[in-house]
Write an enzyme that holds these catalytic residues in place. Structure first.
Site, short mmCIF file in Angstrom:
data_model
loop_
_atom_site.label_atom_id
_atom_site.label_comp_id
_atom_site.label_asym_id
_atom_site.label_seq_id
_atom_site.Cartn_x
_atom_site.Cartn_y
_atom_site.Cartn_z
N CYS A 27 -88.14 19.76 -66.33
CA CYS A 27 -88.22 18.31 -66.08
C CYS A 27 -86.84 17.65 -66.20
O CYS A 27 -86.28 17.58 -67.30
CB CYS A 27 -89.22 17.71 -67.06
SG CYS A 27 -89.20 15.93 -67.19
N CYS B 171 -86.68 14.71 -68.59
CA CYS B 171 -86.79 15.22 -69.97
C CYS B 171 -85.41 15.67 -70.46
O CYS B 171 -85.02 15.37 -71.59
CB CYS B 171 -87.76 16.39 -70.04
SG CYS B 171 -89.46 16.00 -69.59
#
Length: 125
Positions: free
Chosen positions: A30, A33
């Site tokens: 991600c 993230c």
């Protein structure tokens, strides 16, 4: 305190054993993230009294499912075992700092009173 990796085996114990616990639900693939991780880590160093947990949603699928994580990163904030904040999205440093300040400033007796009031109202309906 630096960030702490949380698993299904120690999640409840961590939330129950500490006053304020922030949890970052994330995954290695991600991009947002990965962008949020240094901000989260930096603030964890500035707030050693708070547990900054991280849950890898790929490794801990059941835990992510239990919290109905649909989008990552998702940040959750617990205080005194009460979930106070749960929102997806990478936060800038200032926004995360504000969330921390708000969680720290809460009158938890008032929060518990409001929860009890909501539960009573729901039970009467």
């Amino acid at each position: 305190m630096a960030t702490k990796n949380l698993t299904a085996a120690d999640f409840n114990e961590t939330v129950e054993g500490h006053g304020i616990v922030l949890v970052d639900f994330w995954a290695a693939w991600c991009g947002p993230c990965r962008a949020f991780a240094p901000v989260y880590e930096e603030l964890s160093e500035e707030h050693p009294e708070i547990v900054f947990g991280k849950v890898d949603t790929e490794a801990e699928r059941e835990l992510a499912q239990a919290f109905q994580i649909m989008s990552i990163p998702t940040l959750m904030a617990f205080r005194d075992q009460i979930l106070l904040y749960a929102q997806p999205g990478a936060l800038p440093r200032q926004a995360l700092a504000e969330i921390i300040a708000q969680v720290e400033a809460l009158d938890m007796d008032e929060v518990r009173r409001q929860i009890a009031e909501q539960e009573t109202t729901a039970a009467q309906q």
